[in-house]
Scaffold this motif. Structure first.
Motif, PDB file in Angstrom:
ATOM      1  N   LEU A   1       0.367  -0.998   0.088  1.00 16.09           N
ATOM      2  CA  LEU A   1      -0.438  -0.112  -0.208  1.00 16.09           C
ATOM      3  C   LEU A   1       0.924   1.458   0.014  1.00 16.09           C
ATOM      4  O   LEU A   1       0.179   2.302  -0.346  1.00 16.09           O
ATOM      5  N   GLU A   2       1.753   1.465   0.713  1.00 15.54           N
ATOM      6  CA  GLU A   2       3.162   2.799   0.487  1.00 15.54           C
ATOM      7  C   GLU A   2       3.461   2.825  -0.601  1.00 15.54           C
ATOM      8  O   GLU A   2       3.452   4.161  -0.818  1.00 15.54           O
ATOM      9  N   LYS A   3       3.689   1.443  -1.427  1.00 15.21           N
ATOM     10  CA  LYS A   3       4.715   2.052  -2.351  1.00 15.21           C
ATOM     11  C   LYS A   3       4.139   2.181  -3.573  1.00 15.21           C
ATOM     12  O   LYS A   3       4.077   2.495  -4.197  1.00 15.21           O
ATOM     13  N   CYS A   4       2.201   1.517  -3.541  1.00 15.08           N
ATOM     14  CA  CYS A   4       1.813   1.981  -4.770  1.00 15.08           C
ATOM     15  C   CYS A   4       1.154   2.899  -4.652  1.00 15.08           C
ATOM     16  O   CYS A   4       0.790   3.144  -6.255  1.00 15.08           O
ATOM     17  N   THR A   5       1.051   3.458  -3.572  1.00 15.86           N
ATOM     18  CA  THR A   5       0.064   5.099  -3.931  1.00 15.86           C
ATOM     19  C   THR A   5       0.984   6.024  -4.679  1.00 15.86           C
ATOM     20  O   THR A   5       0.159   6.722  -5.214  1.00 15.86           O
ATOM     21  N   MET A   6       1.963   6.479  -4.481  1.00 14.54           N
ATOM     22  CA  MET A   6       2.832   7.089  -5.689  1.00 14.54           C
ATOM     23  C   MET A   6       2.636   7.059  -6.448  1.00 14.54           C
ATOM     24  O   MET A   6       2.314   7.390  -7.509  1.00 14.54           O
ATOM     25  N   MET A   7       2.333   5.404  -7.005  1.00 19.80           N
ATOM     26  CA  MET A   7       2.298   4.722  -8.418  1.00 19.80           C
ATOM     27  C   MET A   7       1.218   4.903  -8.821  1.00 19.80           C
ATOM     28  O   MET A   7       0.553   5.597 -10.107  1.00 19.80           O
ATOM     29  N   LEU A   8       0.316   5.044  -7.952  1.00 23.26           N
ATOM     30  CA  LEU A   8      -0.977   5.352  -8.437  1.00 23.26           C
ATOM     31  C   LEU A   8      -1.502   6.803  -9.109  1.00 23.26           C
ATOM     32  O   LEU A   8      -2.172   7.113 -10.173  1.00 23.26           O
ATOM     33  N   LEU A   9      -1.127   7.131  -8.031  1.00 21.75           N
ATOM     34  CA  LEU A   9      -0.751   8.810  -8.770  1.00 21.75           C
ATOM     35  C   LEU A   9       0.018   9.238 -10.028  1.00 21.75           C
ATOM     36  O   LEU A   9      -0.803   9.655 -10.772  1.00 21.75           O
ATOM     37  N   THR A  10       0.602   8.501  -9.652  1.00 23.94           N
ATOM     38  CA  THR A  10       1.408   8.598 -11.064  1.00 23.94           C
ATOM     39  C   THR A  10       0.882   7.921 -12.595  1.00 23.94           C
ATOM     40  O   THR A  10       0.719   8.938 -13.734  1.00 23.94           O
ATOM     41  N   ALA A  11       0.273   7.046 -12.116  1.00 24.27           N
ATOM     42  CA  ALA A  11      -0.512   5.931 -13.472  1.00 24.27           C
ATOM     43  C   ALA A  11      -1.341   6.673 -13.440  1.00 24.27           C
ATOM     44  O   ALA A  11      -1.874   6.471 -14.619  1.00 24.27           O
ATOM     45  N   SER A  12      -2.883   7.486 -12.449  1.00 24.40           N
ATOM     46  CA  SER A  12      -3.769   7.977 -12.874  1.00 24.40           C
ATOM     47  C   SER A  12      -3.536   9.518 -14.036  1.00 24.40           C
ATOM     48  O   SER A  12      -3.980   9.176 -14.685  1.00 24.40           O
ATOM     49  N   LYS A  13      -2.440  10.330 -13.327  1.00 27.55           N
ATOM     50  CA  LYS A  13      -2.497  10.967 -14.068  1.00 27.55           C
ATOM     51  C   LYS A  13      -1.854  10.867 -15.511  1.00 27.55           C
ATOM     52  O   LYS A  13      -1.783  11.214 -16.082  1.00 27.55           O
ATOM     53  N   THR A  14      -0.897  10.260 -15.853  1.00 30.51           N
ATOM     54  CA  THR A  14      -0.610   9.635 -16.756  1.00 30.51           C
ATOM     55  C   THR A  14      -1.460   9.311 -17.643  1.00 30.51           C
ATOM     56  O   THR A  14      -2.229   9.272 -18.844  1.00 30.51           O
ATOM     57  N   CYS A  15      -2.517   8.468 -17.117  1.00 31.30           N
ATOM     58  CA  CYS A  15      -3.618   8.201 -17.972  1.00 31.30           C
ATOM     59  C   CYS A  15      -4.877   8.741 -18.196  1.00 31.30           C
ATOM     60  O   CYS A  15      -5.389   8.440 -19.386  1.00 31.30           O
ATOM     61  N   LEU A  16      -4.780  10.354 -16.774  1.00 31.95           N
ATOM     62  CA  LEU A  16      -5.499  10.773 -17.626  1.00 31.95           C
ATOM     63  C   LEU A  16      -5.858  11.977 -18.679  1.00 31.95           C
ATOM     64  O   LEU A  16      -6.026  12.631 -19.397  1.00 31.95           O
ATOM     65  N   ARG A  17      -4.052  12.107 -19.165  1.00 34.35           N
ATOM     66  CA  ARG A  17      -3.071  12.657 -19.933  1.00 34.35           C
ATOM     67  C   ARG A  17      -3.335  12.225 -21.423  1.00 34.35           C
ATOM     68  O   ARG A  17      -3.939  12.973 -22.459  1.00 34.35           O
ATOM     69  N   HIS A  18      -3.224  10.610 -21.311  1.00 37.31           N
ATOM     70  CA  HIS A  18      -3.601   9.976 -22.569  1.00 37.31           C
ATOM     71  C   HIS A  18      -4.365   9.198 -22.461  1.00 37.31           C
ATOM     72  O   HIS A  18      -4.181   7.522 -21.875  1.00 37.31           O
ATOM     73  N   PRO A  19      -5.517   9.459 -23.101  1.00 36.27           N
ATOM     74  CA  PRO A  19      -6.666   8.153 -22.610  1.00 36.27           C
ATOM     75  C   PRO A  19      -6.620   6.846 -23.509  1.00 36.27           C
ATOM     76  O   PRO A  19      -7.858   6.765 -22.774  1.00 36.27           O
ATOM     77  N   ASP A  20      -6.397   7.391 -24.202  1.00 36.32           N
ATOM     78  CA  ASP A  20      -6.790   6.270 -25.462  1.00 36.32           C
ATOM     79  C   ASP A  20      -5.004   5.727 -25.414  1.00 36.32           C
ATOM     80  O   ASP A  20      -5.347   4.778 -26.903  1.00 36.32           O
ATOM     81  N   CYS A  21      -4.077   6.296 -25.302  1.00 33.36           N
ATOM     82  CA  CYS A  21      -2.991   4.643 -23.990  1.00 33.36           C
ATOM     83  C   CYS A  21      -3.395   3.547 -24.079  1.00 33.36           C
ATOM     84  O   CYS A  21      -3.718   3.700 -23.125  1.00 33.36           O
ATOM     85  N   GLU A  22      -3.542   2.837 -24.592  1.00 32.08           N
ATOM     86  CA  GLU A  22      -3.852   0.999 -23.710  1.00 32.08           C
ATOM     87  C   GLU A  22      -2.520   1.010 -22.985  1.00 32.08           C
ATOM     88  O   GLU A  22      -3.469  -0.188 -22.023  1.00 32.08           O
ATOM     89  N   SER A  23      -1.704   0.685 -22.905  1.00 35.94           N
ATOM     90  CA  SER A  23      -0.122   0.710 -21.657  1.00 35.94           C
ATOM     91  C   SER A  23      -0.903   1.180 -20.930  1.00 35.94           C
ATOM     92  O   SER A  23      -0.604   0.869 -19.928  1.00 35.94           O
ATOM     93  N   ALA A  24      -0.833   2.565 -20.862  1.00 38.89           N
ATOM     94  CA  ALA A  24      -1.052   3.493 -19.559  1.00 38.89           C
ATOM     95  C   ALA A  24      -1.963   2.617 -18.803  1.00 38.89           C
ATOM     96  O   ALA A  24      -2.367   2.915 -17.844  1.00 38.89           O
ATOM     97  N   ARG A  25      -3.491   2.731 -19.870  1.00 41.63           N
ATOM     98  CA  ARG A  25      -5.122   1.649 -19.183  1.00 41.63           C
ATOM     99  C   ARG A  25      -4.195   0.664 -17.973  1.00 41.63           C
ATOM    100  O   ARG A  25      -4.152   0.555 -16.976  1.00 41.63           O
TER     101      ARG A  25
END
Length: 737
Positions: free
Chosen positions: A216-240
């Motif tokens: 949980l501790e390590k995934c919190t920052m991953m969740l932040l950046t992964a979600s931001k990336t997906c929002l910035r590139h919504p059509d990118c399959e690898s980001a999803r």
């Protein structure tokens, strides 16, 4: 069914005590009641003895009254437990009153010759009241513990709801608002589960809780950046794909925490730990040694089947493509030797049976010893193979060449290069996963086995996540968010390598019999003692860069303190001043490391700065004569700790400086330990041969001094790890008003 802390079955509460806090609460009560139960009526009794027993009985009654008041308040606030808690409180109060009556001798009585004055004559009533009191108090504590579990479940549920909202957001503005709420909820959940983890008695549960919280501790920052990336590139399959994997892993970790605190039996829990070779060999040796006491058993053929099952598990080593030919042959040879010795044992047992021996014969004793020895040699060889491979992998992977290449290729938008380096990283991942599996076989304890499994799963999951993050960056090479996302996943990989290095040391410590807690640091600040003259302080928060820097410094301190512990193990004189003070400093550094995680005894920067002030008096006097470098470092640490600061930035800089200076001191101490150890051994050797200390000193004057610059310049943390744990654990940094 768990008995009382005193170990007396007469006080069995009928309830299982699962936490240390409940156990520690009961211990004083058990001690007092035991005093009353063990008190015997003698024909004559002094007034002092009567008064002492009376005081104990009254103290028990008063303590129970206060305790029950708290229990009744809890019942009022939690209606679902009101009836059970109310009944338990009623029984506890009644039992406390009974004990007070039985130990009440009234006002001081004059001595009378017509008969002895007894403190209590109804011993049976006292035992009955004691049993009722312990049972009811334990029930109150266990019911109160349910409230803690309820708090954790409630906190988890809030996190899950917010997590669902985060997964569905479609705009940055909405995401920022919800993630802020999510962060606060995760901090609360981290504190609740951290307290629970420390309170658990079961070491396996503690290890599983630690693994889930680490995710949980390590995934919190991953969740932040992964979600931001997906929002910035919504059509990118690898980001999803990258984002979905993070959310899935967080949900699994949250569920695991609840399984532990509620003792639920899910599919994951029902799956037993994989059978380790270490435990298999221990069980095999126990079965072999039990043959001494079981000469009349039908047959020891089960010994052979046990051994074959053990040999089958060694295939994880022998079938590995990364096991050298020499290592494979050594393992197979030791397996064959164990078979031969076991066969000799069966024959010796059969001969003892034929002569109807009443105890093990000499041949049988020899066969037992040889069989156990062959099993121990097999375990030693497997341990060496696993540990050497892990150490070699950590050295190779410490350079992080594939990660750097992936970052560069992604930034250039080179999909072919990303695919090539992804294959290299995948191969490294498979090596690390297999090595964690081998370490699990030789770890030596179930908590370490759980930690090995956690490391294996982490490498298995993060590897593909790094690949998907790199693919996203290659598709959008100008995206700062995609670049940041890849960096975060690479840092998680590096962090897990660091954790693996620490795990390797712990496994070695268990194998070599060096388990045990660090010697406590005797100068830890006490609450209120050193803060009376401090100005009122308020809490401040660090930004991500400051927290990352702090966490890295803390991890480096932890590695250095482990190095010091390993170095002092080489000393024969464990009470030598150099050893004792070095251990104390290593313990202090370990507490500073815990501070960077928001854990341990140092709760605020005031505590940390006070501890830094104590370094000069406790450490400098021992090491200053051996190393002049210690003097300016100690002075720098003490002066910096005493200097007043104002504002968040200045406070952070002061904390960072204190930790860095402590790291420098610890590096010097590590060098001093090695040098002093060599000099001590040389001194003993030459003193015995020369017969004169003066002659030895004259020889020392002509000798070449030991160079220490090389040791000081070495980077103790070769992996460049940046921990992500600080994104959950809030540091309680203080800013002077």
């Amino acid at each position: 069914m768990a008995s009382s802390p005193c170990g007396n079955s007469n006080f069995d509460s009928g309830l299982e005590i699962k936490t240390r806090s409940v156990e520690q609460t009961l211990i004083p009560l058990v001690s007092q009641i035991t005093t009353l139960i063990n008190h015997k009526d003698k024909p004559k009794k002094s007034e002092g003895t009567q008064a002492a027993v009376h005081r104990v009985g009254q103290a028990v009654s008063v303590a129970v009254g206060r305790f029950v008041t708290v229990g009744e308040a809890i019942a009022t606030e939690n209606q679902e437990l009101k009836d059970e808690m109310g009944q338990a409180c009623f029984e506890a109060r009644r039992a406390g009153d009974t004990i007070a009556q039985l130990t009440d001798v009234g006002p001081a009585l004059p001595s009378r010759s017509d008969g002895p004055v007894t403190v209590f004559s109804d011993r049976t009533g006292m035992v009955k009241a004691a049993r009722l009191l312990l049972s009811s108090v334990t029930k109150v504590l266990v019911l109160a513990d349910r409230i803690v579990i309820k708090q954790i479940i409630t906190s988890r549920n809030k996190v899950l709801v917010t997590l669902d909202h985060l997964e569905r957001v479609s705009t940055f503005q909405e995401f920022v608002q919800i993630f802020s709420q999510f962060g606060n909820e995760m901090v609360e959940f981290a504190h609740l589960t951290g307290d629970r983890q420390n309170d658990l008695k079961d070491e396996k549960k503690k290890a599983r809780m630690a693994a889930a919280r680490a995710v949980l501790e390590k995934c919190t920052m991953m969740l932040l950046t992964a979600s931001k990336t997906c929002l910035r590139h919504p059509d990118c399959e690898s980001a999803r794909i990258n984002k979905d994997a993070v959310f899935r892993r967080m949900r699994c970790a949250l569920e695991q925490v609840i399984e532990i605190v509620t003792e639920a039996r899910s599919c994951g829990e029902n799956k037993m730990l994989p059978a380790s070779i270490y435990n298999g060999i221990n069980n095999f040796k126990s079965s072999v040694e039990c043959l001494r006491e079981n000469l009349n058993s039908p047959s020891p053929q089960s010994i052979g089947s046990q051994l074959e099952a053990l040999v089958e598990r060694t295939e994880d080593f022998t079938d590995s493509a990364y096991t050298s030919h020499e290592q494979r042959q050594a393992i197979l040879g030791l397996c064959q030797l164990a078979r031969q010795e076991a066969q000799q044992l069966v024959q010796a047992w059969a001969e003892a049976q034929s002569v109807q021996a009443k105890e093990a014969t000499e041949d049988m004793e020899v066969a037992i010893l040889k069989t156990c020895q062959s099993a121990s040699e097999l375990r030693r060889e497997l341990h060496k193979v696993a540990v050497v491979r892990a150490a070699d992998l950590l050295k190779v992977h410490g350079e992080q060449l594939p990660l750097r290449a992936l970052k560069a290729a992604g930034a250039e938008g080179n999909l072919e290069a990303v695919a090539e380096y992804s294959r290299t990283l995948t191969e490294q991942k498979e090596q690390l996963v297999e090595t964690c599996r081998l370490l699990c076989h030789v770890s030596g304890t179930e908590p370490l086995e759980i930690t090995c499994i956690h490391a294996e799963e982490t490498f298995h999951v993060i590897g593909p996540q790094i690949v998907s993050a790199a693919q996203t960056l290659a598709l959008h090479p100008s995206s700062k968010i995609a670049k940041e996302n890849l960096e975060v996943f690479c840092e998680a990989w590096e962090s897990q390598l660091c954790d693996m290095a620490l795990l390797l040391r712990e496994i070695n410590d268990v194998f070599e019999g060096r388990r045990g807690d660090k010697r406590s640091y005797v100068s830890l600040p006490r609450t209120g003692k050193h803060t009376a003259n401090m100005k009122t302080a308020k809490a401040v928060k660090l930004d991500a860069e400051e927290q990352t820097s702090m966490a890295k410094q803390g991890l480096e301190l932890r590695l250095l303190s482990s190095d010091v512990d390993a170095e002092v193990e080489k000393w024969e004189e464990q009470e030598h001043d150099v050893v004792r003070q070095s251990q104390s400093l290593a313990s202090m550094a370990h507490n500073m490391y815990l501070f960077t995680r928001g854990e341990g005894l140092l709760k605020t920067t005031v505590d940390l700065f006070h501890q830094a002030e104590l370094v000069e008096e406790e450490e400098k006097s021992v090491v200053m004569t051996e190393m002049e470098k210690m003097l300016p470092l100690c002075q720098q640490l003490q002066t910096g700790a005493r200097s007043p600061v104002q504002g968040k930035t200045a406070t952070f800089q002061k904390v960072d400086s204190s930790i860095q200076t402590t790291r420098g001191i610890l590096t010097v101490v590590l060098s001093i330990l090695s040098t002093c150890h060599k000099l001590t051994r040389k001194y003993k050797s030459e003193r015995s041969s020369l017969g004169s200390l003066q002659d030895w000193r004259e020889r020392q004057d002509a000798s070449t001094p030991v160079k220490e610059e090389e040791t000081l310049n070495k980077d103790s943390n070769g992996f460049g790890v940046k921990s992500l744990e600080q994104h959950i654990v809030g540091l309680n940094l203080l800013e002077s008003k």
